[in-house]
Design an enzyme around this catalytic site. Structure first.
Site, PDB file in Angstrom:
ATOM      1  N   LYS A 181      41.417  40.433  25.679  1.00  0.00           N
ATOM      2  CA  LYS A 181      40.992  41.739  25.168  1.00  0.00           C
ATOM      3  C   LYS A 181      41.300  41.928  23.691  1.00  0.00           C
ATOM      4  O   LYS A 181      42.093  41.198  23.097  1.00  0.00           O
ATOM      5  CB  LYS A 181      41.606  42.844  26.033  1.00  0.00           C
ATOM      6  N   ARG A 233      44.709  40.032  36.242  1.00  0.00           N
ATOM      7  CA  ARG A 233      43.255  39.821  36.231  1.00  0.00           C
ATOM      8  C   ARG A 233      42.916  39.023  34.979  1.00  0.00           C
ATOM      9  O   ARG A 233      43.037  39.527  33.861  1.00  0.00           O
ATOM     10  CB  ARG A 233      42.547  41.177  36.222  1.00  0.00           C
TER      11      ARG A 233
END
Ligand SMILES: Nc1nc2[nH]c(SCCc3ccc(S(N)(=O)=O)cc3)nc2c(=O)[nH]1
Length: 275
Positions: free
Chosen positions: A220, A254
């Site tokens: 991210k 995740r």
């Protein structure tokens, strides 16, 4: 701590790695597999072979600026892959907020619903209440299209914690048992860099007590902002983030890079006296 995911019961006394299977055409990390069911299934199976103990299938992009996907498009991308993975041996999570997609996916064998809107869409609570699937409730400020334009918090940790507590209460009121729930602070979902760092630094304070936590930092932009690395060069930072999330109590990670994360988790687990 145990998580009930349909026919699976996950023992979360040790960390579990959830592999991301991105079925959108425009994935933020260049891993979109929308054009081929066979490639998506092969990728999913490779993640299981690499040690993924859950998979997360998503057919609508929720990266910042993403525009919504139609119900038909989402089902067309999702169902062939989900059906091909029946019997794969690990719980399959579906990253969706549409009740119709939840119902179809659960009927096709999904074991968990991963909802970035935390079951706030009309019909979503009912769709999962009828099942015994696992449910991930995630915090997001705003919505993917605009959430990163100017996120503002008076009390970030309190707002995330109170939001998630309210969604837990709504789920329980709908008849969804607590042992089916996992919570997620939603890294990058309506959060500026300092918000994401604060969440990582004070993760327990952002979470209502007594429920398992899922963290999704893999590749991210917060990692890019901290390192200067492009999205395809963020594995070291993703592993650092994963272990920091474990330190903060997360037990489901995740991730895109399953094998590497499993190795990092093995080192962390040894240092925490876990087998
Ligand atoms: N439970 C759960 N489900 C998830 N699904 C996704 S898809 C990623 C969407 C995205 C991409 C990139 C950025 S950014 N601007 O921070 O790089 C934000 C969101 N993520 C998560 C997550 O974390 N939890």
């Amino acid at each position: 701590m145990k998580l009930q995911c349909g026919k699976f019961q996950l023992d979360l006394s040790r960390p579990r790695v959830m592999g991301i299977v991105n079925l959108t055409p425009d994935s933020f990390s260049g891993d979109g597999l929308a054009d081929s069911t066979a490639r998506a299934v092969a990728h999913a199976r490779a993640q299981i072979d690499a040690g993924a103990e859950l998979l997360d299938l998503g057919a609508e992009s929720s990266r910042p600026g993403a525009v919504p996907t139609s119900l038909d498009d989402e089902l067309r991308r999702l169902l062939p892959v989900l059906e091909a993975l029946a019997g794969c041996g690990v719980p399959i999570s579906i990253d969706t907020y549409k009740p119709e997609v939840m119902r179809a996916a659960l009927a096709a064998g999904a074991a968990m619903i991963n909802d970035i809107y935390a079951l706030r869409m009309p019909g979503a609570l009912a769709a999962v209440a009828e099942s015994d699937c696992g449910v991930c409730l995630m915090h997001m400020q705003g919505e993917p299209l605009t959430m990163q334009q100017s996120p503002v918090y008076d009390d970030l940790l309190g707002e995330v914690r109170h939001f998630l507590a309210a969604r837990v209460a709504a789920a329980q009121a709908a008849g969804i048992a607590r042992d089916r729930l996992v919570l997620d602070p939603g890294f990058g979902f309506g959060k500026a860099l300092e918000n994401n760092v604060a969440l990582l630094r004070h993760l327990p304070a952002a979470m209502p007590p007594g429920l398992p936590v899922l963290a999704g930092l893999s590749r991210k932009s917060m990692l890019g902002q901290l390192t200067g690395r492009a999205v395809g060069e963020r594995l070291p930072a993703s592993l650092a983030g994963a272990l920091l999330a474990l330190e903060g109590g997360a037990r489901i990670l995740r991730v895109h890079d399953v094998a590497a994360t499993r190795d990092a988790v093995a080192v962390w687990s040894a240092a925490h006296g876990l087998v």
